[in-house]
Design a protein around this motif. Structure first.
Motif, PDB file in Angstrom:
ATOM      1  N   ARG A 151       0.827  -1.210   0.000  1.00 19.76           N
ATOM      2  CA  ARG A 151       0.000   0.000   0.000  1.00 19.76           C
ATOM      3  C   ARG A 151       0.861   1.260   0.000  1.00 19.76           C
ATOM      4  N   VAL A 152       1.985   1.208   0.691  1.00 17.24           N
ATOM      5  CA  VAL A 152       2.886   2.367   0.725  1.00 17.24           C
ATOM      6  C   VAL A 152       3.354   2.710  -0.692  1.00 17.24           C
ATOM      7  N   SER A 153       3.644   1.693  -1.479  1.00 14.37           N
ATOM      8  CA  SER A 153       4.061   1.918  -2.871  1.00 14.37           C
ATOM      9  C   SER A 153       2.951   2.593  -3.667  1.00 14.37           C
ATOM     10  N   PHE A 154       1.706   2.176  -3.409  1.00 12.13           N
ATOM     11  CA  PHE A 154       0.582   2.815  -4.094  1.00 12.13           C
ATOM     12  C   PHE A 154       0.555   4.302  -3.765  1.00 12.13           C
ATOM     13  N   TYR A 155       0.554   4.627  -2.471  1.00  6.79           N
ATOM     14  CA  TYR A 155       0.420   6.026  -2.058  1.00  6.79           C
ATOM     15  C   TYR A 155       1.668   6.865  -2.340  1.00  6.79           C
ATOM     16  N   ARG A 156       2.794   6.231  -2.545  1.00  7.64           N
ATOM     17  CA  ARG A 156       3.996   6.968  -2.938  1.00  7.64           C
ATOM     18  C   ARG A 156       3.862   7.450  -4.392  1.00  7.64           C
ATOM     19  N   ASN A 157       3.095   6.719  -5.201  1.00 17.15           N
ATOM     20  CA  ASN A 157       2.975   7.032  -6.624  1.00 17.15           C
ATOM     21  C   ASN A 157       1.649   7.659  -7.029  1.00 17.15           C
ATOM     22  N   TYR A 158       0.593   7.431  -6.245  1.00 20.67           N
ATOM     23  CA  TYR A 158      -0.744   7.871  -6.654  1.00 20.67           C
ATOM     24  C   TYR A 158      -1.523   8.424  -5.462  1.00 20.67           C
ATOM     25  N   ARG A 159      -2.452   9.333  -5.763  1.00 20.44           N
ATOM     26  CA  ARG A 159      -3.365   9.824  -4.730  1.00 20.44           C
ATOM     27  C   ARG A 159      -4.588   8.935  -4.623  1.00 20.44           C
ATOM     28  N   ASN A 160      -5.000   8.378  -5.785  1.00 15.17           N
ATOM     29  CA  ASN A 160      -6.206   7.551  -5.821  1.00 15.17           C
ATOM     30  C   ASN A 160      -6.130   6.588  -7.005  1.00 15.17           C
ATOM     31  N   LYS A 161      -7.122   5.742  -7.141  1.00 10.10           N
ATOM     32  CA  LYS A 161      -7.121   4.720  -8.200  1.00 10.10           C
ATOM     33  C   LYS A 161      -7.184   5.352  -9.591  1.00 10.10           C
ATOM     34  N   GLU A 162      -7.924   6.446  -9.723  1.00 13.93           N
ATOM     35  CA  GLU A 162      -8.028   7.126 -11.015  1.00 13.93           C
ATOM     36  C   GLU A 162      -6.662   7.593 -11.500  1.00 13.93           C
ATOM     37  N   ASP A 163      -5.798   7.975 -10.559  1.00 10.76           N
ATOM     38  CA  ASP A 163      -4.450   8.427 -10.928  1.00 10.76           C
ATOM     39  C   ASP A 163      -3.649   7.339 -11.632  1.00 10.76           C
ATOM     40  N   VAL A 164      -3.917   6.078 -11.320  1.00 12.91           N
ATOM     41  CA  VAL A 164      -3.227   4.976 -11.990  1.00 12.91           C
ATOM     42  C   VAL A 164      -3.552   5.028 -13.485  1.00 12.91           C
ATOM     43  N   LEU A 165      -4.823   5.220 -13.796  1.00 16.33           N
ATOM     44  CA  LEU A 165      -5.265   5.269 -15.189  1.00 16.33           C
ATOM     45  C   LEU A 165      -4.786   6.536 -15.883  1.00 16.33           C
ATOM     46  N   LYS A 166      -4.866   7.663 -15.190  1.00 18.20           N
ATOM     47  CA  LYS A 166      -4.402   8.931 -15.764  1.00 18.20           C
ATOM     48  C   LYS A 166      -2.909   8.881 -16.045  1.00 18.20           C
ATOM     49  N   SER A 167      -2.158   8.324 -15.125  1.00 14.52           N
ATOM     50  CA  SER A 167      -0.710   8.210 -15.288  1.00 14.52           C
ATOM     51  C   SER A 167      -0.364   7.358 -16.507  1.00 14.52           C
ATOM     52  N   GLU A 168      -1.067   6.246 -16.667  1.00 11.10           N
ATOM     53  CA  GLU A 168      -0.805   5.369 -17.813  1.00 11.10           C
ATOM     54  C   GLU A 168      -1.216   6.043 -19.114  1.00 11.10           C
ATOM     55  N   SER A 169      -2.342   6.733 -19.118  1.00 12.11           N
ATOM     56  CA  SER A 169      -2.790   7.447 -20.310  1.00 12.11           C
ATOM     57  C   SER A 169      -1.769   8.518 -20.703  1.00 12.11           C
ATOM     58  N   ASP A 170      -1.288   9.274 -19.728  1.00 16.48           N
ATOM     59  CA  ASP A 170      -0.265  10.301 -19.983  1.00 16.48           C
ATOM     60  C   ASP A 170       1.029   9.668 -20.487  1.00 16.48           C
ATOM     61  N   ARG A 171       1.416   8.556 -19.874  1.00 18.07           N
ATOM     62  CA  ARG A 171       2.649   7.882 -20.281  1.00 18.07           C
ATOM     63  C   ARG A 171       2.554   7.404 -21.729  1.00 18.07           C
ATOM     64  N   LEU A 172       1.415   6.841 -22.078  1.00 12.77           N
ATOM     65  CA  LEU A 172       1.242   6.340 -23.441  1.00 12.77           C
ATOM     66  C   LEU A 172       1.299   7.472 -24.465  1.00 12.77           C
ATOM     67  N   VAL A 173       0.618   8.579 -24.201  1.00  9.62           N
ATOM     68  CA  VAL A 173       0.642   9.699 -25.149  1.00  9.62           C
ATOM     69  C   VAL A 173       2.051  10.287 -25.254  1.00  9.62           C
ATOM     70  N   LYS A 174       2.752  10.339 -24.144  1.00 11.89           N
ATOM     71  CA  LYS A 174       4.141  10.820 -24.180  1.00 11.89           C
ATOM     72  C   LYS A 174       5.000   9.868 -25.018  1.00 11.89           C
ATOM     73  N   GLU A 175       4.798   8.566 -24.829  1.00  6.56           N
ATOM     74  CA  GLU A 175       5.544   7.573 -25.611  1.00  6.56           C
ATOM     75  C   GLU A 175       5.258   7.745 -27.103  1.00  6.56           C
ATOM     76  N   TRP A 176       3.968   7.921 -27.452  1.00 10.13           N
ATOM     77  CA  TRP A 176       3.620   8.136 -28.857  1.00 10.13           C
ATOM     78  C   TRP A 176       4.309   9.391 -29.383  1.00 10.13           C
ATOM     79  N   GLY A 177       4.260  10.468 -28.628  1.00  9.14           N
ATOM     80  CA  GLY A 177       4.879  11.723 -29.060  1.00  9.14           C
ATOM     81  C   GLY A 177       6.367  11.573 -29.325  1.00  9.14           C
ATOM     82  N   GLU A 178       7.045  10.857 -28.450  1.00 12.01           N
ATOM     83  CA  GLU A 178       8.486  10.639 -28.633  1.00 12.01           C
ATOM     84  C   GLU A 178       8.751   9.794 -29.877  1.00 12.01           C
TER      85      GLU A 178
END
Length: 169
Positions: free
Chosen positions: A45-72
């Motif tokens: 759980r500590v790992s979760f809260y170190r990286n995210y505020r909530n469950k939605e952040d997991v999805l937002k983070s992945e969506s942002d990562r994917l678009v950044k990957e596409w852009g690169e």
């Protein structure tokens, strides 16, 4: 094998994302607890809260990562030209079909919209006309993506561009 902090965070994020996507295929986001998620991801759980505020952040983070990957990938491709931007973007989304269909099926397509708006940089500091034009493009792209995802992402990027161009002639 020992991992540095960046490698550990990347591992945790990948585990969390994969676990949440699996769980979203079975139940609603609201019905998934952080404990269930971390257990499924095999991280603390500590790992979760170190990286995210909530469950939605997991999805937002992945969506942002994917678009950044596409852009690169797009920027580093010497064959990239303005007319290849949309086919490239749609092909990238299609290559990550499981993620985007899972978001759609879970009623979380707003994550896609937020990523597009953030990427196009519609911020309060820009002049009104620029904000309106960027909004036109951002929400148009989102609408195009949403309908395509809803219909099962059947066409590839070139087919989608061809459909668009043939309709406008």
């Amino acid at each position: 094998m020992s991992m540095n902090n960046e490698q550990k965070n990347t591992y945790v994020k990948r585990q969390m994302t994969a676990a949440l996507l699996r769980l979203l295929k079975e139940k609603n986001l609201a019905d998934i607890s952080v404990s269930e998620l971390t257990s499924a991801a095999k991280v603390g759980r500590v790992s979760f809260y170190r990286n995210y505020r909530n469950k939605e952040d997991v999805l937002k983070s992945e969506s942002d990562r994917l678009v950044k990957e596409w852009g690169e990938l797009y920027e580093s491709n010497p064959e990239s030209q303005p007319e290849t931007l949309f086919p490239s973007l749609f092909d990238f989304y299609r290559a990550h079909k499981d993620f985007y269909l899972t978001l759609y099926n879970a009623g979380m397509s707003s994550v896609i919209m937020e990523t597009i708006v953030k990427t196009i940089q519609i911020i309060p500091e820009i002049p009104n006309l620029e904000a309106y034009m960027k909004s036109f493009w951002a929400y148009g792209i989102y609408g195009w993506m949403f309908e395509w995802i809803k219909r099962g992402m059947k066409e590839d990027g070139a087919e989608r561009l061809s459909l668009f161009l043939s309709h406008n002639q």
